[in-house]
Scaffold this motif. Structure first.
Motif, PDB file in Angstrom:
ATOM      1  N   ALA A  60       0.726  -1.275  -0.172  1.00  0.00           N
ATOM      2  CA  ALA A  60       0.056   0.198  -0.158  1.00  0.00           C
ATOM      3  C   ALA A  60       0.806   1.179  -0.095  1.00  0.00           C
ATOM      4  CB  ALA A  60      -0.843  -0.107   1.301  1.00  0.00           C
ATOM      5  N   LYS A  61       1.814   1.123   0.715  1.00  0.00           N
ATOM      6  CA  LYS A  61       2.902   2.424   0.811  1.00  0.00           C
ATOM      7  C   LYS A  61       3.539   2.736  -0.401  1.00  0.00           C
ATOM      8  CE  LYS A  61       3.634   2.818   5.756  1.00  0.00           C
ATOM      9  NZ  LYS A  61       4.213   1.753   6.777  1.00  0.00           N
ATOM     10  N   VAL A  62       3.938   1.412  -1.058  1.00  0.00           N
ATOM     11  CA  VAL A  62       4.550   1.768  -2.336  1.00  0.00           C
ATOM     12  C   VAL A  62       3.759   2.214  -3.333  1.00  0.00           C
ATOM     13  CG1 VAL A  62       5.658   0.743  -4.145  1.00  0.00           C
ATOM     14  CG2 VAL A  62       6.545   0.085  -1.915  1.00  0.00           C
ATOM     15  N   THR A  63       2.756   1.593  -3.176  1.00  0.00           N
ATOM     16  CA  THR A  63       1.515   2.257  -4.619  1.00  0.00           C
ATOM     17  C   THR A  63       1.346   3.674  -4.243  1.00  0.00           C
ATOM     18  OG1 THR A  63       0.548   0.243  -3.812  1.00  0.00           O
ATOM     19  CG2 THR A  63      -0.631   1.794  -5.379  1.00  0.00           C
ATOM     20  N   VAL A  64       1.044   4.255  -2.785  1.00  0.00           N
ATOM     21  CA  VAL A  64       0.714   5.626  -2.618  1.00  0.00           C
ATOM     22  C   VAL A  64       1.828   6.442  -3.041  1.00  0.00           C
ATOM     23  CG1 VAL A  64       0.307   7.294  -0.829  1.00  0.00           C
ATOM     24  CG2 VAL A  64      -0.944   5.127  -0.947  1.00  0.00           C
ATOM     25  N   GLY A  65       3.366   5.858  -2.468  1.00  0.00           N
ATOM     26  CA  GLY A  65       4.428   6.775  -2.653  1.00  0.00           C
ATOM     27  C   GLY A  65       4.665   6.853  -4.299  1.00  0.00           C
ATOM     28  N   LEU A  66       4.617   5.996  -4.932  1.00  0.00           N
ATOM     29  CA  LEU A  66       4.835   6.060  -6.449  1.00  0.00           C
ATOM     30  C   LEU A  66       3.959   6.814  -7.115  1.00  0.00           C
ATOM     31  CD1 LEU A  66       6.111   2.475  -7.270  1.00  0.00           C
ATOM     32  CD2 LEU A  66       7.553   4.296  -6.975  1.00  0.00           C
ATOM     33  N   GLY A  67       2.651   6.577  -6.709  1.00  0.00           N
ATOM     34  CA  GLY A  67       1.770   7.365  -7.282  1.00  0.00           C
ATOM     35  C   GLY A  67       2.015   8.893  -6.842  1.00  0.00           C
ATOM     36  N   ALA A  68       2.392   9.251  -5.799  1.00  0.00           N
ATOM     37  CA  ALA A  68       2.538  10.556  -5.226  1.00  0.00           C
ATOM     38  C   ALA A  68       3.759  11.091  -6.101  1.00  0.00           C
ATOM     39  CB  ALA A  68       2.998  10.462  -3.818  1.00  0.00           C
ATOM     40  N   VAL A  69       4.791  10.330  -6.382  1.00  0.00           N
ATOM     41  CA  VAL A  69       5.905  10.897  -7.001  1.00  0.00           C
ATOM     42  C   VAL A  69       5.611  11.120  -8.362  1.00  0.00           C
ATOM     43  CG1 VAL A  69       8.243  10.008  -7.982  1.00  0.00           C
ATOM     44  CG2 VAL A  69       7.715   9.724  -5.724  1.00  0.00           C
ATOM     45  N   SER A  70       4.837  10.380  -9.079  1.00  0.00           N
ATOM     46  CA  SER A  70       4.488  10.496 -10.637  1.00  0.00           C
ATOM     47  C   SER A  70       3.557  11.764 -10.582  1.00  0.00           C
ATOM     48  CB  SER A  70       3.511   9.442 -11.087  1.00  0.00           C
ATOM     49  OG  SER A  70       3.809   8.135 -10.524  1.00  0.00           O
ATOM     50  N   ALA A  71       2.599  11.897  -9.735  1.00  0.00           N
ATOM     51  CA  ALA A  71       1.610  13.058  -9.790  1.00  0.00           C
ATOM     52  C   ALA A  71       2.472  14.272  -9.662  1.00  0.00           C
ATOM     53  CB  ALA A  71       0.936  12.849  -8.619  1.00  0.00           C
ATOM     54  N   LEU A  72       3.572  14.138  -8.515  1.00  0.00           N
ATOM     55  CA  LEU A  72       4.366  15.465  -8.240  1.00  0.00           C
ATOM     56  C   LEU A  72       5.103  15.907  -9.578  1.00  0.00           C
ATOM     57  CD1 LEU A  72       5.577  15.501  -4.639  1.00  0.00           C
ATOM     58  CD2 LEU A  72       4.097  16.935  -5.677  1.00  0.00           C
ATOM     59  N   THR A  73       5.772  14.706 -10.475  1.00  0.00           N
ATOM     60  CA  THR A  73       6.475  15.145 -11.490  1.00  0.00           C
ATOM     61  C   THR A  73       5.416  15.631 -12.808  1.00  0.00           C
ATOM     62  OG1 THR A  73       7.671  12.926 -10.867  1.00  0.00           O
ATOM     63  CG2 THR A  73       8.259  14.073 -13.216  1.00  0.00           C
ATOM     64  N   VAL A  74       4.614  15.132 -12.827  1.00  0.00           N
ATOM     65  CA  VAL A  74       3.684  15.506 -13.873  1.00  0.00           C
ATOM     66  C   VAL A  74       3.228  17.104 -13.394  1.00  0.00           C
ATOM     67  CG1 VAL A  74       1.566  15.398 -15.317  1.00  0.00           C
ATOM     68  CG2 VAL A  74       2.651  13.327 -14.547  1.00  0.00           C
ATOM     69  N   GLY A  75       2.798  17.292 -12.168  1.00  0.00           N
ATOM     70  CA  GLY A  75       2.338  18.416 -11.603  1.00  0.00           C
ATOM     71  C   GLY A  75       3.506  19.488 -12.016  1.00  0.00           C
ATOM     72  N   GLY A  76       4.549  19.187 -11.556  1.00  0.00           N
ATOM     73  CA  GLY A  76       5.755  20.176 -11.701  1.00  0.00           C
ATOM     74  C   GLY A  76       5.896  20.692 -13.115  1.00  0.00           C
ATOM     75  N   VAL A  77       5.815  19.961 -14.139  1.00  0.00           N
ATOM     76  CA  VAL A  77       5.800  20.003 -15.280  1.00  0.00           C
ATOM     77  C   VAL A  77       5.081  20.795 -15.779  1.00  0.00           C
ATOM     78  CG1 VAL A  77       5.906  18.832 -17.852  1.00  0.00           C
ATOM     79  CG2 VAL A  77       7.269  17.803 -16.065  1.00  0.00           C
ATOM     80  N   LEU A  78       3.557  20.726 -15.446  1.00  0.00           N
ATOM     81  CA  LEU A  78       2.448  21.212 -15.866  1.00  0.00           C
ATOM     82  C   LEU A  78       2.661  22.823 -15.331  1.00  0.00           C
ATOM     83  CD1 LEU A  78      -0.428  18.700 -15.461  1.00  0.00           C
ATOM     84  CD2 LEU A  78       0.584  19.534 -17.602  1.00  0.00           C
ATOM     85  N   ALA A  79       2.804  22.763 -13.846  1.00  0.00           N
ATOM     86  CA  ALA A  79       3.078  24.126 -13.219  1.00  0.00           C
ATOM     87  C   ALA A  79       3.812  24.973 -13.902  1.00  0.00           C
ATOM     88  CB  ALA A  79       3.404  23.931 -11.922  1.00  0.00           C
ATOM     89  N   SER A  80       5.296  24.308 -14.484  1.00  0.00           N
ATOM     90  CA  SER A  80       6.244  25.328 -15.004  1.00  0.00           C
ATOM     91  C   SER A  80       5.780  25.762 -16.397  1.00  0.00           C
ATOM     92  CB  SER A  80       7.465  24.733 -14.728  1.00  0.00           C
ATOM     93  OG  SER A  80       7.630  23.341 -14.818  1.00  0.00           O
ATOM     94  N   THR A  81       5.253  24.909 -17.195  1.00  0.00           N
ATOM     95  CA  THR A  81       4.705  25.248 -18.510  1.00  0.00           C
ATOM     96  C   THR A  81       3.603  26.432 -18.397  1.00  0.00           C
ATOM     97  OG1 THR A  81       3.290  23.641 -18.515  1.00  0.00           O
ATOM     98  CG2 THR A  81       5.337  22.941 -19.630  1.00  0.00           C
ATOM     99  N   PHE A  82       2.842  26.205 -17.274  1.00  0.00           N
ATOM    100  CA  PHE A  82       1.621  27.269 -17.035  1.00  0.00           C
ATOM    101  C   PHE A  82       2.463  28.558 -16.812  1.00  0.00           C
ATOM    102  CE2 PHE A  82      -1.448  29.162 -14.625  1.00  0.00           C
ATOM    103  CZ  PHE A  82      -2.671  29.287 -15.332  1.00  0.00           C
ATOM    104  N   VAL A  83       3.270  28.395 -16.085  1.00  0.00           N
ATOM    105  CA  VAL A  83       3.970  30.039 -15.664  1.00  0.00           C
ATOM    106  C   VAL A  83       4.503  30.374 -16.914  1.00  0.00           C
ATOM    107  CG1 VAL A  83       5.371  31.165 -14.089  1.00  0.00           C
ATOM    108  CG2 VAL A  83       4.053  29.116 -13.093  1.00  0.00           C
ATOM    109  N   GLY A  84       5.257  29.543 -17.326  1.00  0.00           N
ATOM    110  CA  GLY A  84       5.856  29.809 -18.574  1.00  0.00           C
ATOM    111  C   GLY A  84       6.787  31.369 -18.636  1.00  0.00           C
ATOM    112  N   GLN A  85       6.245  32.126 -19.680  1.00  0.00           N
ATOM    113  CA  GLN A  85       7.019  33.247 -19.660  1.00  0.00           C
ATOM    114  C   GLN A  85       6.302  34.319 -18.953  1.00  0.00           C
ATOM    115  OE1 GLN A  85       4.480  32.588 -21.219  1.00  0.00           O
ATOM    116  NE2 GLN A  85       3.579  34.469 -22.070  1.00  0.00           N
TER     117      GLN A  85
END
Ligand code: SF4
Ligand code: SF4
Ligand code: FES
Ligand code: FES
Lengths: 485, 438
Positions: free
Chosen positions: B293-318
């Motif tokens: 359960a912990k691994v699932t949640v942990g990996l899920g969180a890492v992926s979500a954070l990664t995607v979130g980070g990419v999204l956020a930085s492109t959203f802020v952009g210039q």
């Protein structure tokens, strides 16, 4: 039923899931107001479908957006009707969502256990307004531009981060990136949000049941169960769906009618410089727009941020604010009073906003008798100086910044006083906010005489177009030039 | 001798025979009464029944204003037959006696009280104790609560008030004065447990009252049902606050009870003894399961954070980049009006990313050679950014959006703008004025 049909029904889970969903029994005493929820869904589908087809021609770039809309309107066969449905349908949807909200509020259907249903519903309202807002930037016309500028400047009032938020929404400043950003939000982000929220909303409605407007006590329920056969049936399908479709068809008829016969207001492309242009948002935001005019200087944030935020918080928190178990209007006098007042305020602000957007001083009220020569000269000055911009006459025209002209006589003002006042208002009354009009003495006298002629204690007066007055003035001038006077 | 004393009254009594049906009629009787101050209408009825017409039907029981059975309409006004004296009516007056209004007539003056008591019951007229206690629960006679209830508990359910109320006739659902009065006495009783339910029952109906005071006028017990009804309407206004306070108190009382056995139960089906139906394997050891359960949640969180980070930085952009100003020529300084404001539409190309957009933006330039001053005002309103224009006549900068107005020096004169107009940087090169546009 053939074997094939039987197997098919079994494979899609007809008996277990779909059939109970479709034929679900609803309370029998529901009025027509429950159809508003289904109406919103149907309008959303209508907008989604028409939007998809609009996207086949629309181009989200600053140098093509306006032209692509023109192309849809003029060259695509039935393109104007397609856009009409999308445009008027959007207005209808905002209206339907608001009415749905009010109906649920007045019925008290948001109370336990339906708190979450209500909250999801409020987010649906926000998403709908967001769709409206991002949608009308896309034609890239004046209205789009200014409405976007004004609305996105509102978060700018938040200390420190405000400007940043504005830049984030716009993608810098209003530019090509704003269109693509709004396009993505309008076409992809918000519709996805809507679909998820609608699904959640319907799920919750089903989970807790449609709220019964006249709840029965336990003993009464048992009694009713014994008489179940005598009460008439009201099911989701076909009774409720039938009723909702009827309502939808009526609304859809109005939308089609408007699409064919009414013009979508057409405005210049972004960047047109036009001093007389009055930036105004779509009608459903007009009341907020009007609200802004009531606050000035340091209290300005109250209008732009304070009240809208308060509205949002109150809406979201409503199930936790009004906790009593009573439902219906009669049993909740306070809630009913608050609801009715809010509706009255919104309608009032909307009406005054539209009234304020009129061209001020377009018409001038004159006494019924013919004016003398001097009074006529005064009238010319009155019109040329646009006095009617700030002053009403017997409640006609004007922004009501200054006093009503018809009240000068009852107040017993003299010609000398008025002439001196116009010349230098602060010299007469130090609190006056009227600008000085340092004109020639004979002009001042004529104007004062004209102002005193505006006496409507015994007659109703007549309205005359400002344009007409100016033409008369020109004609006079040319006559006097010819005769050499 | 007896004939000389007293007075002979003409008495008209409504008669209805259920075996005949129809609208009923009045029968007329002459009755000699010796001492009118000592004779009640009930006595009149009894004497007529005994002496003149034994078929006359009416109802009574206690004869001392206690039971409420003998209510009738006497000369158009509701009252208890046993409480009304003949002398209450002028000697010359005839007496007309008919059954109560709005009640189905059973026979003559006897009405069916059934519908009345049905409505009475709907208002939950019984007391339900809030707490069980051995000792009597007492409300002190001088308490605010008891004084507010007042005479209302005296009601004997005679129905006079309902008969006098015109609204009962118009609204089938209207409970009527007596039932509402009864509900009122219990709503104010702090020992009662049914506050909410009872209030819910009566609120729907209590707005049918048009405050005519008919009920108050006729009540033989001098109860003001009108007051009771208005009191309920007041309770309705207070209800949201009361309900809120109550739920707060409840939440406080029940808070510690929650959240004890949430994590303790691994699977609801196991707890209820239905193991094997729940889909989880009992034999799987808990340590491994928790790890998974912990691994699932942990990996899920890492992926979500990664995607979130990419999204956020492109959203802020210039978006948040500071922009370099463009210096745009605005013509010859000498061409600007002296001591006045000139509006110049600046044309330039604005570069945002790959967009090269042609822009036309008005700026307003104030020039005063004497003071050697040139001020360039940004046309953006400091309120919400609409375009401000110079009104030469009023010598004001006006904003058409929400009616903002600025003085010549840029300060706010009226309307919503919170700050003075912004000025733009400028420089003069060879008599040409250049303006920094951002
Ligand atoms: S309130 Fe008065 S009139 Fe009404 S039933 Fe009770 S005692 Fe009779
Ligand atoms: S005051 Fe109300 S209850 Fe009493 S008679 Fe009038 S309407 Fe009926
Ligand atoms: S007989 Fe009981 S009150 Fe009249
Ligand atoms: S934007 Fe200028 S007054 Fe609001």
């Amino acid at each position: 039923m053939t074997d094939f049909q039987k197997v098919l029904l079994q494979r899609i889970g007809w008996d277990v899931h779909l059939k109970p969903f479709l034929y679900k029994k609803l309370p029998t005493n529901l009025g027509w107001s429950v159809t508003l929820g289904s109406l919103c869904v149907m309008l959303f589908v209508l907008l989604a479908v028409t939007g998809m087809f609009l996207a086949m021609y629309y181009s989200p770039s600053p140098d093509k957006a306006y032209q692509s809309i023109e192309y849809i309107m003029n060259d695509v066969p039935m393109g104007d009707i397609l856009r009409g449905i999308h445009h008027w349908g959007a207005g209808a949807m905002v209206l339907a969502v608001c009415l749905h909200l009010y109906a649920v509020f007045f019925n008290g259907s948001f109370k336990a256990p339906r708190e979450l249903t209500w909250i999801v519903g409020v987010f649906l309202l926000f998403a709908t307004l967001g769709l409206g807002f991002t949608g009308y930037l896309l034609p890239w016309d004046q209205k789009a531009y200014w409405a976007t500028v004004v609305a996105t400047a509102i978060p700018g009032d938040i200390p420190v981060v405000g400007e940043g938020i504005t830049s984030l929404i716009l993608g810098g400043q209003v530019s090509g990136f704003t269109i693509t950003r709004f396009y993505a939000i309008h076409m992809l982000v918000l519709p996805t949000v809507m679909i998820v929220l609608i699904a959640a909303h319907i799920y919750l409605v089903r989970l807790h049941g449609v709220s019964d407007h006249k709840p029965k006590a336990k003993g009464e329920l048992d009694a009713a169960a014994n008489h179940a056969t005598t009460t008439k049936l009201y099911r989701f399908y076909p009774e409720h769906c039938g009723r909702s479709t009827l309502v939808f068809i009526a609304v859809f008829g109005a939308i089609i009618y408007l699409s064919i016969f009414a013009d979508i207001p057409k405005e210049g492309i972004v960047g047109t410089v036009d001093e007389s242009y009055l930036p105004r948002p779509e009608w459903y935001f007009m009341w907020i727009f009007q609200l802004l005019t009531f606050f000035s200087g340091s209290t300005e944030v109250i209008g732009s941020l304070g009240i809208p935020t308060l509205c949002a918080v109150v809406l979201l928190g409503l199930p936790f604010i009004e906790k009593s178990k009573h439902v219906g209007m009669a049993k909740r006098p306070l809630a009913t009073a608050v609801g009715v007042s809010s509706a009255v305020v919104i309608v009032y602000l909307t009406i005054t906003a539209f009234a304020a957007a009129r061209d001020y001083g377009g018409e001038i009220l004159l006494p019924e008798r013919n004016l003398t020569e001097t009074e006529n000269a005064g009238l010319q000055i009155y019109v040329k100086q646009d006095c009617a911009y700030c002053h009403q006459t017997s409640g006609e025209g004007g922004r009501r910044v200054g006093p009503d002209m018809a009240r000068l006589n009852p107040k017993g003002r003299t010609k000398e006083y008025l002439a001196a006042y116009v010349k230098d208002p602060q010299a007469q009354s130090s609190f006056s906010i009227m600008p000085k009009y340092p004109m020639k003495q004979d002009e001042l006298d004529a104007l004062a005489e004209f102002m005193l002629a505006l006496d409507f204690r015994d007659n109703a007066g007549r309205l005359i177009e400002k344009r007409e007055v100016l033409e008369q003035g020109k004609a006079k001038e040319s006559v006097s030039l010819v005769t050499g006077h | 001798m007896a004939q000389e004393q007293g007075n002979t009254r003409k008495v008209a009594i409504y008669r209805y025979d259920p075996t005949v049906g129809g609208d009923g009629h009045y029968d007329h009787y002459d009755l000699h009464i010796e001492d009118e101050t000592n004779t009640t209408i009930l006595d009149v009825l009894l004497r007529i029944q005994r002496e003149q017409d034994s078929t006359l039907a009416f109802r009574y029981a206690c004869r001392v204003n206690m039971c409420g059975s003998c209510a009738v309409v006497i000369n158009g006004r509701e009252g208890l037959a046993c409480k009304t004296n003949v002398s209450d009516f002028a000697e010359s007056k005839d007496l007309t006696i008919r059954p109560l209004n709005h009640f189905p007539v059973v026979k003559d003056l006897v009405v069916d009280m059934g519908p009345f008591f049905e409505k009475y019951e709907e208002c939950l007229p019984f007391f339900e104790p809030r707490d069980m206690s051995e000792e009597p629960a007492i409300i002190r006679p001088d308490s605010i609560e008891r004084r507010a209830i007042g005479f209302s508990t005296e009601c004997i359910a005679c129905g006079c008030c309902v008969s006098s109320c015109t609204m009962v006739n118009y609204h089938d659902g209207y409970a009527g004065p007596a039932p509402l009065n009864r509900a009122f006495t219990l709503l104010l009783d702090s020992r009662d447990a049914l506050y909410e339910e009872r209030l819910d029952r009566v609120l729907q109906s209590c707005y049918n009252c048009r405050t005519e005071f008919n009920c108050t006028e006729v009540c033989p017990k001098e109860i003001s049902c009108t007051r009771s009804i208005k009191f309920i309407q007041r309770l309705a206004i207070k209800e949201p606050f009361r309900a809120k306070a109550k739920s707060k108190a409840e939440a406080a009382a029940s808070a510690p009870a929650h959240g004890e056995n949430v994590a303790a139960e691994p699977c609801a089906a196991h707890a209820s003894g239905e193991a094997g139906q729940c889909g989880c394997d009992e034999n799987l050891d808990t340590g491994r399961r928790n790890f998974l359960a912990k691994v699932t949640v942990g990996l899920g969180a890492v992926s979500a954070l990664t995607v979130g980070g990419v999204l956020a930085s492109t959203f802020v952009g210039q978006s948040l980049d500071k922009k370099e100003p463009v210096w745009v020529p605005a013509g010859k300084l000498g061409d600007l009006k002296e001591g006045d404001v000139t509006t110049v539409n600046l044309r330039y190309v604005e570069n945002v990313g790959f967009y090269n957009q042609e822009r036309v933006k008005p700026v307003m330039i104030y020039r005063n050679q004497e003071e050697d001053k040139v001020v360039v005002y940004d046309s953006r309103c400091t309120h919400l950014g609409c375009s401000v224009h110079w009104d030469a006549r009023q010598k004001l900068f006006l904003c058409a959006c929400h009616g903002g107005a600025f003085e010549l020096d840029g300060s706010v004169k009226a309307g919503p703008p919170p700050r003075p107009l912004a000025t733009l940087e400028h420089r003069v090169e060879n008599g040409n004025i250049l303006i920094a546009m951002v």
